[in-house]
Design an enzyme around this catalytic site. Structure first.
Site, mmCIF file in Angstrom:
data_model
loop_
_atom_site.group_PDB
_atom_site.id
_atom_site.type_symbol
_atom_site.label_atom_id
_atom_site.label_comp_id
_atom_site.label_asym_id
_atom_site.label_seq_id
_atom_site.Cartn_x
_atom_site.Cartn_y
_atom_site.Cartn_z
ATOM 1 N N ASP A 119 -0.356 -38.912 -0.731
ATOM 2 C CA ASP A 119 -1.396 -38.662 0.265
ATOM 3 C C ASP A 119 -1.115 -37.339 0.969
ATOM 4 O O ASP A 119 -0.017 -37.140 1.494
ATOM 5 C CB ASP A 119 -1.343 -39.803 1.301
ATOM 6 N N ASP A 224 -6.629 -36.543 2.519
ATOM 7 C CA ASP A 224 -7.148 -37.210 3.711
ATOM 8 C C ASP A 224 -8.168 -36.328 4.436
ATOM 9 O O ASP A 224 -7.892 -35.161 4.717
ATOM 10 C CB ASP A 224 -5.944 -37.478 4.636
ATOM 11 N N GLU A 286 -10.861 -37.864 0.014
ATOM 12 C CA GLU A 286 -11.474 -38.886 0.863
ATOM 13 C C GLU A 286 -12.644 -38.225 1.594
ATOM 14 O O GLU A 286 -12.657 -38.113 2.811
ATOM 15 C CB GLU A 286 -10.449 -39.417 1.886
ATOM 16 N N HIS A 347 -6.920 -49.259 3.169
ATOM 17 C CA HIS A 347 -6.179 -49.618 4.384
ATOM 18 C C HIS A 347 -6.975 -49.380 5.660
ATOM 19 O O HIS A 347 -6.428 -49.521 6.752
ATOM 20 C CB HIS A 347 -4.884 -48.798 4.432
ATOM 21 N N ASP A 348 -8.242 -48.970 5.532
ATOM 22 C CA ASP A 348 -9.071 -48.704 6.715
ATOM 23 C C ASP A 348 -10.198 -49.714 6.895
ATOM 24 O O ASP A 348 -10.941 -49.619 7.878
ATOM 25 C CB ASP A 348 -9.707 -47.300 6.613
HETATM 26 C C1 GLC Z 1 -8.115 -41.302 6.916
HETATM 27 C C2 GLC Z 1 -7.070 -42.376 6.707
HETATM 28 C C3 GLC Z 1 -6.926 -43.152 7.972
HETATM 29 C C4 GLC Z 1 -6.470 -42.205 9.070
HETATM 30 C C5 GLC Z 1 -7.434 -41.045 9.210
HETATM 31 C C6 GLC Z 1 -6.838 -39.953 10.042
HETATM 32 O O1 GLC Z 1 -9.374 -41.846 7.114
HETATM 33 O O2 GLC Z 1 -7.433 -43.171 5.611
HETATM 34 O O3 GLC Z 1 -6.036 -44.208 7.845
HETATM 35 O O4 GLC Z 1 -6.384 -42.894 10.277
HETATM 36 O O5 GLC Z 1 -7.752 -40.464 7.965
HETATM 37 O O6 GLC Z 1 -5.797 -39.320 9.348
#
Ligand code: GLC
Length: 567
Positions: A119, A224, A286, A347-348
């Protein structure tokens, strides 16, 4: 066909057909399993998952039949946002082990034939990162977004932007005399200052970080929040903060912090770096960019290899929604020659075995489930989740699986406030419980310590709910009909039949509110959304989400079947 009503079916005349792409790069068709290191397996017993724990359990992932793993962050971090607040991009946090542990994990994954994506968090650092500490001390402030406040004494934030985690997106610092000074931007927690990607020094620093990990042998990156990296010049106000909050309104012009075009040259350089290394390295963004026709700009041949299909993740799991979302996916991604990805968990978001057991809204917009929320129907949720995943795994393209979903794990929906860690909970004074419920340590062996084999000591950074014991991997391994065996069977069949590289076309007689079906090569995949049994065409049952379904049976509600037509 019983109950078949031509008038009520969806119109497939304009639906895309997706052609098979055999023999392509692994990331076009592979199944990527997300490891959340904090909660996967704990090698040293301190209650926090770690790299040694991952290494020791990789064999069970290879046996599951996946192609790659993606590891959420394990870098040095104060862990204010579970590691998405990085203080050193080129080192492992002692919580998770060391660089040597990382190398051992990578070697073991490669030995088992698994690719490893890590990541990368480029939009923001931790406030403990040396760059931010230097900026606070007045050096290289242009690594970040520092601005004087508005109002007579600079007492108001520089603009109206909001944090995704609640509250304003700005925090004021003190100057060297201890007086209130400038403000810095953070689209997430105040411990996560946004980097200034217009600064070439930031760009080259990250190119070095990419090379550091590619040199170590990683197969690529999950990136991310890439759509947040570039900000409109001058950081103008969000034009419609009342309606859009911290986000954006689909179909309207992007507000100044989301999907600005300046990001594309950056990703083109990253892609060129990846391609300068041997092997098929890949990066998945993402990129929360909708509609998918816009997201597709991010996966043009010289940018990201793939992006998460948030449209699919956000589907309410009705036939009409899925019909539209799958059409949109193939249309958008085929137009640029990129694979669509398919994803139901991460995980979100609320785990799908719980999300589908109640009404919790769009996956990416939900606020979690707490003890005071309406509780999900566990049985219906798991039944639908199993059917949904089998429907997903028949689709050509790359698929993502989040750790624990292969066990049918539900969300921890009764976690007490005292255990909460998600900054969302704190920044909204508990109004949004946040994402801890999907991040609970995995149960491996029922009754092995208080954390069911997560480690030897029973310590756990988030406590498991009582019911996790029954979901433990050892209770399902080799047990016919278990969710684990269903995933294994599906993943092995998917590989054997090369479904990931396959073709797609709707089955016109199975596209209506009660039932949706498509064919991938010679395999028909059909899901029953209605309340009545669906009569199937004559064919061999290759796989069914309902244990015990035989060739010749009807398809029960919420179930998916993979059929091979009789010649
Ligand atoms: C992404 C991650 C999340 C995190 C956010 C800020 O959405 O998946 O878990 O809190 O970015 O880094």
């Amino acid at each position: 066909m019983a109950g078949f009503d031509l008038n009520a079916s969806f119109d497939v005349t304009n639906s895309p057909r997706h052609e098979a792409k055999l023999g392509n790069e692994w990331w076009r068709s592979g199944v990527i399993y997300q490891i959340y290191p904090r909660s996967f397996a704990d090698g040293n017993g301190d209650g926090m998952g770690d790299l040694a724990g991952i290494t020791s359990r990789l064999g069970s992932l290879a046996a599951l039949g996946i192609d790659a793993v993606w590891l959420s962050p394990f870098y040095r971090s104060p862990q204010k946002d579970a590691g998405y607040d990085v203080s050193d991009y080129c080192d492992v946090d002692p919580l998770f082990g060391s660089l040597a542990d990382f190398d051992a994990m990578l070697a073991e994954a490669h030995r088992l034939g698994l690719k490893v994506l890590i990541d990368l968090v480029p939009n923001h650092t931790s406030d403990q990162h040396k760059w931010f500490q230097a900026a606070l001390a007045g050096q290289n402030r242009d690594f970040y977004h520092f601005k004087p406040g508005r109002g007579d004494a600079g007492e108001l934030p520089p603009n109206n932007w909001l944090s995704l985690f609640g509250g304003p997106a700005w925090t004021r610092i003190q100057d060297e005399n201890g007086e209130p000074g400038e403000w810095y931007l953070h689209l997430f927690d105040s411990s996560q200052p946004d980097l200034n990607w217009a600064n070439p020094a930031v760009q080259s620093a990250f190119e070095e970080i990419l090379r550091f990990w590619l040199d170590r042998g990683v197969d690529g990156f999950r990136v991310d929040q890439p759509h947040a990296m570039a900000k409109a010049e001058g950081l103008p106000d969000h034009p419609d903060v009342e309606r859009a909050g911290a986000g954006f309104i689909e179909g309207e012009a992007a507000p100044p912090m989301w999907f600005q075009p300046e990001v594309h040259p950056i990703f083109r350089r990253w892609r060129a770096i990846l391609e300068s290394y041997p092997g098929d390295r890949a990066m998945c963004g993402e990129a929360y960019v909708l509609p998918l026709s816009l997201m597709a700009l991010w996966v043009r041949p010289d940018e990201f290899n793939q992006t998460f299909n948030f449209r699919f993740l956000d589907s309410d799991w009705s036939a009409a929604t899925l019909f539209a979302n799958i059409n949109e996916s193939f249309e958008a991604f085929d137009a640029v020659g990129a694979p669509s990805t398919w994803v139901l968990n991460n995980h979100d978001v609320i785990r799908h075995a719980s999300r589908f057991g109640g009404s919790y809204g769009r996956a990416t917009a939900s606020d979690g489930i707490g003890p005071k929320s309406p509780q999900p129907n566990a049985e219906a949720g798991l039944r639908k989740a199993r059917g949904a995943t089998m429907f997903m795994l028949g689709l050509p393209g790359a698929s993502y699986i989040y750790q624990g979903e292969e066990l049918g794990l539900p969300e921890h929906t009764t976690l007490a406030d005292e255990f909460r860690q998600d900054p969302t909970f704190f920044r909204t004074s508990g109004e949004r419980v946040g994402r801890d419920g999907c991040r609970v340590p995995l149960p491996w062996e029922a009754g092995a310590g208080d954390a069911n084999g997560f480690n030897q000591t029973g310590e756990a950074w988030l406590p498991q709910p009582e019911i996790y014991r029954a979901y433990s991997r050892d209770q399902q391994d080799g047990v016919a009909g278990s969710t684990l065996e269903l995933y294994k069977q599906a993943l092995h069949l998917r590989r054997e039949l090369r479904l990931g590289e396959g073709s797609f076309a709707w089955l016109p007689e199975f596209t209506r509110d009660e039932v949706l079906g498509y064919c991938n090569g010679e395999v028909l995949v059909i899901h029953n959304f209605g309340n009545a049994q669906v009569t199937l065409p004559a064919g061999e049952v290759l796989l069914s989400s309902l244990h015990g379904m035989q060739t010749g049976h009807n398809l029960a509600p919420d179930q998916t079947v993979w059929l091979k037509l009789r010649a």
